[in-house]
Design a protein around this motif. Structure first.
Motif, PDB file in Angstrom:
ATOM      1  N   THR A  37      13.814  19.631  51.508  1.00  0.00           N
ATOM      2  CA  THR A  37      13.355  20.431  50.306  1.00  0.00           C
ATOM      3  C   THR A  37      13.239  19.442  49.226  1.00  0.00           C
ATOM      4  O   THR A  37      13.893  18.412  49.169  1.00  0.00           O
ATOM      5  N   VAL A  38      12.930  19.695  48.025  1.00  0.00           N
ATOM      6  CA  VAL A  38      12.853  19.316  46.759  1.00  0.00           C
ATOM      7  C   VAL A  38      13.690  20.075  45.795  1.00  0.00           C
ATOM      8  O   VAL A  38      13.391  21.274  45.783  1.00  0.00           O
ATOM      9  N   GLY A  39      14.451  19.274  45.269  1.00  0.00           N
ATOM     10  CA  GLY A  39      15.514  19.985  44.318  1.00  0.00           C
ATOM     11  C   GLY A  39      15.010  20.630  43.234  1.00  0.00           C
ATOM     12  O   GLY A  39      13.934  20.342  42.705  1.00  0.00           O
ATOM     13  N   GLU A  40      15.531  21.817  42.925  1.00  0.00           N
ATOM     14  CA  GLU A  40      14.767  22.833  41.863  1.00  0.00           C
ATOM     15  C   GLU A  40      14.858  22.271  40.677  1.00  0.00           C
ATOM     16  O   GLU A  40      13.978  22.528  39.564  1.00  0.00           O
ATOM     17  N   ARG A  41      16.026  21.521  40.212  1.00  0.00           N
ATOM     18  CA  ARG A  41      15.947  20.943  39.027  1.00  0.00           C
ATOM     19  C   ARG A  41      15.785  19.529  38.925  1.00  0.00           C
ATOM     20  O   ARG A  41      15.053  19.008  37.971  1.00  0.00           O
ATOM     21  N   SER A  42      16.284  18.752  40.109  1.00  0.00           N
ATOM     22  CA  SER A  42      16.096  17.188  40.036  1.00  0.00           C
ATOM     23  C   SER A  42      14.971  16.833  40.531  1.00  0.00           C
ATOM     24  O   SER A  42      14.580  15.744  40.088  1.00  0.00           O
ATOM     25  N   GLY A  43      14.213  17.641  41.044  1.00  0.00           N
ATOM     26  CA  GLY A  43      12.880  17.248  41.745  1.00  0.00           C
ATOM     27  C   GLY A  43      13.071  15.839  42.719  1.00  0.00           C
ATOM     28  O   GLY A  43      12.033  15.554  43.301  1.00  0.00           O
ATOM     29  N   ARG A  44      14.458  15.697  43.207  1.00  0.00           N
ATOM     30  CA  ARG A  44      14.307  14.788  44.362  1.00  0.00           C
ATOM     31  C   ARG A  44      14.666  15.454  45.744  1.00  0.00           C
ATOM     32  O   ARG A  44      15.106  16.772  45.888  1.00  0.00           O
ATOM     33  N   GLU A  45      13.978  14.840  46.814  1.00  0.00           N
ATOM     34  CA  GLU A  45      14.122  15.152  47.883  1.00  0.00           C
ATOM     35  C   GLU A  45      15.599  15.262  48.562  1.00  0.00           C
ATOM     36  O   GLU A  45      16.520  14.309  48.196  1.00  0.00           O
ATOM     37  N   HIS A  46      15.879  16.506  49.274  1.00  0.00           N
ATOM     38  CA  HIS A  46      17.329  16.705  49.873  1.00  0.00           C
ATOM     39  C   HIS A  46      16.930  17.191  51.416  1.00  0.00           C
ATOM     40  O   HIS A  46      16.337  17.856  51.767  1.00  0.00           O
ATOM     41  N   THR A  47      17.738  16.302  52.476  1.00  0.00           N
ATOM     42  CA  THR A  47      17.398  16.866  53.565  1.00  0.00           C
ATOM     43  C   THR A  47      18.726  17.207  54.254  1.00  0.00           C
ATOM     44  O   THR A  47      20.084  16.595  54.082  1.00  0.00           O
ATOM     45  N   ALA A  63      20.016  30.997  56.130  1.00  0.00           N
ATOM     46  CA  ALA A  63      20.851  30.478  55.107  1.00  0.00           C
ATOM     47  C   ALA A  63      22.080  31.112  55.118  1.00  0.00           C
ATOM     48  O   ALA A  63      22.529  31.666  54.093  1.00  0.00           O
ATOM     49  N   SER A  64      22.889  30.746  56.198  1.00  0.00           N
ATOM     50  CA  SER A  64      24.253  31.443  56.447  1.00  0.00           C
ATOM     51  C   SER A  64      25.059  30.603  55.594  1.00  0.00           C
ATOM     52  O   SER A  64      26.226  31.463  55.303  1.00  0.00           O
ATOM     53  N   ALA A  65      25.214  29.264  55.563  1.00  0.00           N
ATOM     54  CA  ALA A  65      26.345  28.648  54.996  1.00  0.00           C
ATOM     55  C   ALA A  65      27.645  28.886  55.673  1.00  0.00           C
ATOM     56  O   ALA A  65      28.618  28.979  54.915  1.00  0.00           O
ATOM     57  N   ALA A  66      27.530  29.337  56.731  1.00  0.00           N
ATOM     58  CA  ALA A  66      28.752  29.628  57.404  1.00  0.00           C
ATOM     59  C   ALA A  66      29.456  30.835  56.880  1.00  0.00           C
ATOM     60  O   ALA A  66      30.838  30.983  57.061  1.00  0.00           O
ATOM     61  N   GLY A  67      28.888  31.899  56.251  1.00  0.00           N
ATOM     62  CA  GLY A  67      29.350  32.962  55.694  1.00  0.00           C
ATOM     63  C   GLY A  67      29.699  32.945  54.405  1.00  0.00           C
ATOM     64  O   GLY A  67      30.561  33.718  53.872  1.00  0.00           O
ATOM     65  N   ALA A  68      29.528  31.992  53.801  1.00  0.00           N
ATOM     66  CA  ALA A  68      29.818  31.457  52.524  1.00  0.00           C
ATOM     67  C   ALA A  68      29.304  32.687  51.551  1.00  0.00           C
ATOM     68  O   ALA A  68      28.512  33.160  51.556  1.00  0.00           O
ATOM     69  N   PRO A  69      30.102  32.832  50.248  1.00  0.00           N
ATOM     70  CA  PRO A  69      29.616  33.975  49.414  1.00  0.00           C
ATOM     71  C   PRO A  69      28.452  33.443  48.622  1.00  0.00           C
ATOM     72  O   PRO A  69      27.748  34.493  48.022  1.00  0.00           O
ATOM     73  N   GLU A  70      28.011  32.385  48.602  1.00  0.00           N
ATOM     74  CA  GLU A  70      27.037  32.083  47.895  1.00  0.00           C
ATOM     75  C   GLU A  70      25.744  31.319  48.758  1.00  0.00           C
ATOM     76  O   GLU A  70      26.147  30.652  49.713  1.00  0.00           O
ATOM     77  N   HIS A  71      24.680  31.567  48.334  1.00  0.00           N
ATOM     78  CA  HIS A  71      23.263  30.854  49.218  1.00  0.00           C
ATOM     79  C   HIS A  71      23.540  29.368  49.030  1.00  0.00           C
ATOM     80  O   HIS A  71      23.959  28.791  48.006  1.00  0.00           O
ATOM     81  N   PRO A  72      23.199  28.744  50.273  1.00  0.00           N
ATOM     82  CA  PRO A  72      23.375  27.064  50.154  1.00  0.00           C
ATOM     83  C   PRO A  72      22.148  26.496  49.109  1.00  0.00           C
ATOM     84  O   PRO A  72      21.114  27.278  49.088  1.00  0.00           O
ATOM     85  N   GLN A  73      22.626  25.370  48.693  1.00  0.00           N
ATOM     86  CA  GLN A  73      21.411  24.734  47.651  1.00  0.00           C
ATOM     87  C   GLN A  73      20.155  24.765  48.485  1.00  0.00           C
ATOM     88  O   GLN A  73      18.926  24.709  47.685  1.00  0.00           O
ATOM     89  N   TRP A  74      19.917  24.327  49.730  1.00  0.00           N
ATOM     90  CA  TRP A  74      18.452  24.139  50.129  1.00  0.00           C
ATOM     91  C   TRP A  74      17.720  25.567  50.283  1.00  0.00           C
ATOM     92  O   TRP A  74      16.416  25.197  50.054  1.00  0.00           O
ATOM     93  N   TYR A  75      18.448  26.590  50.338  1.00  0.00           N
ATOM     94  CA  TYR A  75      17.727  27.897  50.037  1.00  0.00           C
ATOM     95  C   TYR A  75      17.141  28.038  48.692  1.00  0.00           C
ATOM     96  O   TYR A  75      16.123  28.439  48.606  1.00  0.00           O
ATOM     97  N   ARG A  76      18.128  27.600  47.648  1.00  0.00           N
ATOM     98  CA  ARG A  76      17.792  27.773  46.413  1.00  0.00           C
ATOM     99  C   ARG A  76      16.593  26.904  46.162  1.00  0.00           C
ATOM    100  O   ARG A  76      15.669  27.192  45.242  1.00  0.00           O
ATOM    101  N   LEU A  78      14.283  25.798  47.892  1.00  0.00           N
ATOM    102  CA  LEU A  78      12.943  26.290  48.599  1.00  0.00           C
ATOM    103  C   LEU A  78      12.345  27.808  47.981  1.00  0.00           C
ATOM    104  O   LEU A  78      11.176  27.866  48.211  1.00  0.00           O
ATOM    105  N   LEU A  79      13.152  28.378  47.397  1.00  0.00           N
ATOM    106  CA  LEU A  79      12.706  29.451  46.550  1.00  0.00           C
ATOM    107  C   LEU A  79      12.003  29.057  45.313  1.00  0.00           C
ATOM    108  O   LEU A  79      10.966  29.563  44.938  1.00  0.00           O
ATOM    109  N   ALA A  80      12.311  27.877  44.728  1.00  0.00           N
ATOM    110  CA  ALA A  80      11.500  27.271  43.819  1.00  0.00           C
ATOM    111  C   ALA A  80      10.414  26.393  44.220  1.00  0.00           C
ATOM    112  O   ALA A  80       9.216  26.424  43.416  1.00  0.00           O
ATOM    113  N   ARG A  81      10.536  25.833  45.338  1.00  0.00           N
ATOM    114  CA  ARG A  81       9.356  24.820  45.931  1.00  0.00           C
ATOM    115  C   ARG A  81       9.354  25.189  47.337  1.00  0.00           C
ATOM    116  O   ARG A  81       9.705  24.508  48.193  1.00  0.00           O
TER     117      ARG A  81
END
Length: 309
Positions: A37-47, A63-76, A78-81
């Motif tokens: 994905t491409v970072g929502e703020r940084s514009g850099r690629e993240h794999t 986007a489970s993040a093993a059941g963590a209370p917040e969405h993982p960054q890769w999901y945030r 792809l919502l932006a890009r």
């Protein structure tokens, strides 16, 4: 010293690429892909390495993040890009990431849990509704009918890409397909009447952003690479290229208008919205057709990919 999650992910990514998609350790024998994905703020690629499930002919990640209370960054991200890159085994493909909504999300999550019960455990351990993301591939669900576009790009989907003209038609054809799908989904949403459920809202938004993101990448490549090179090799086209570059600035305004339209879809009056969407889409289509009329003859003689690449 224990390995950080970042170091662990990088080790998995390197092993995945070195062994054609096969990895050992906790992922051994599992279905794994790499999602960039491409970072929502940084514009850099993240794999990141992710487990995946195939259901109803769709490629799904959660986007489970093993059941963590917040969405993982890769999901945030792809919502932006929404345009992402997927590595499956030795295959690398572009995709549009679209989270499922409403009843569709429930149905797909049930299919995911039947295939990989651990996701059910993750859901039980968090109040967060785990997003199910459909990775739509060109020519698949999102790309259906991509060869039916209007104008000079109508048969681009069936062409072998051997020249820069073919590549231009391929990109334009994808853009047309995304725009048609956006209009069809919007019409389906509006046809539900006053009591319509917003079940397509996020899907429409993602396809709108994917179209705009794809168009931005395409025009940036033209403005910075293709147009200057053409101006040097075909000086007779300089006037046309300047006109097209000016059109790109107009298209940027149209993209902004399109995003603003879609963001207000749930509160929109159907008829004025249909008229505004049709007007914006027709202007975007007209730009693609104009670009093809002016550039295809010159681009037809330029090999793609360039020799040596």
């Amino acid at each position: 010293m224990p390995m950080s999650s970042l170091s662990f992910n990088q080790a998995v990514i390197e092993e995945f690429r070195a062994r054609g998609g096969r990895v050992g350790g906790p992922f051994e024998g599992g279905d794994l892909l790499l999602l960039t994905t491409v970072g929502e703020r940084s514009g850099r690629e993240h794999t990141v390495p992710l487990g995946f499930v195939r259901a109803d002919g769709l490629l799904l990640v959660v986007a489970s993040a093993a059941g963590a209370p917040e969405h993982p960054q890769w999901y945030r991200n792809l919502l932006a890009r929404p345009l992402v890159r997927v590595e499956l085994g030795t295959e690398v493909l572009d995709a549009t990431a679209v989270p499922a909504e409403g009843d569709r999300r429930e149905r797909l999550f049930e299919a995911v849990v039947r295939s990989a019960p651990g996701y059910g455990d993750y859901q039980r351990h968090t109040a967060r509704l785990l997003p199910v993301v459909v990775l739509e591939r060109p020519g698949g669900e999102a790309g259906a009918g991509a060869g039916a576009g209007a104008g000079a790009g109508a048969d681009a989907a069936a062409r072998e890409v051997a020249s820069l003209a073919d590549k231009l038609l391929e990109v334009h054809n994808w853009l047309r397909a995304q725009l048609r799908q956006l209009r069809a989904e919007t019409e389906a949403h509006l046809a539900g009447g006053a009591g319509r459920a917003p079940a397509l809202g996020l899907q429409i938004r993602q396809h709108c952003l994917a179209f705009c993101q794809g168009l931005t990448v395409h025009h940036t490549g033209e403005d910075r690479g293709v147009f200057p090179a053409l101006a040097r090799s075909h000086p007779e086209l300089r006037g046309v290229l300047e006109q097209l570059a000016e059109e790109h600035r107009t298209v940027t305004r149209l993209k902004d208008e399109l995003v603003a339209l879609v963001s207000g879809l749930d509160l929109a009056e159907p008829e004025p919205f249909r008229a505004a969407l049709a007007r914006t889409a027709d202007e975007l289509e007209a730009h693609l057709a104009h670009e093809e009329r002016e550039l295809l003859p010159a681009l037809a003689g330029i090999p793609f990919p360039p020799p040596g690449r």
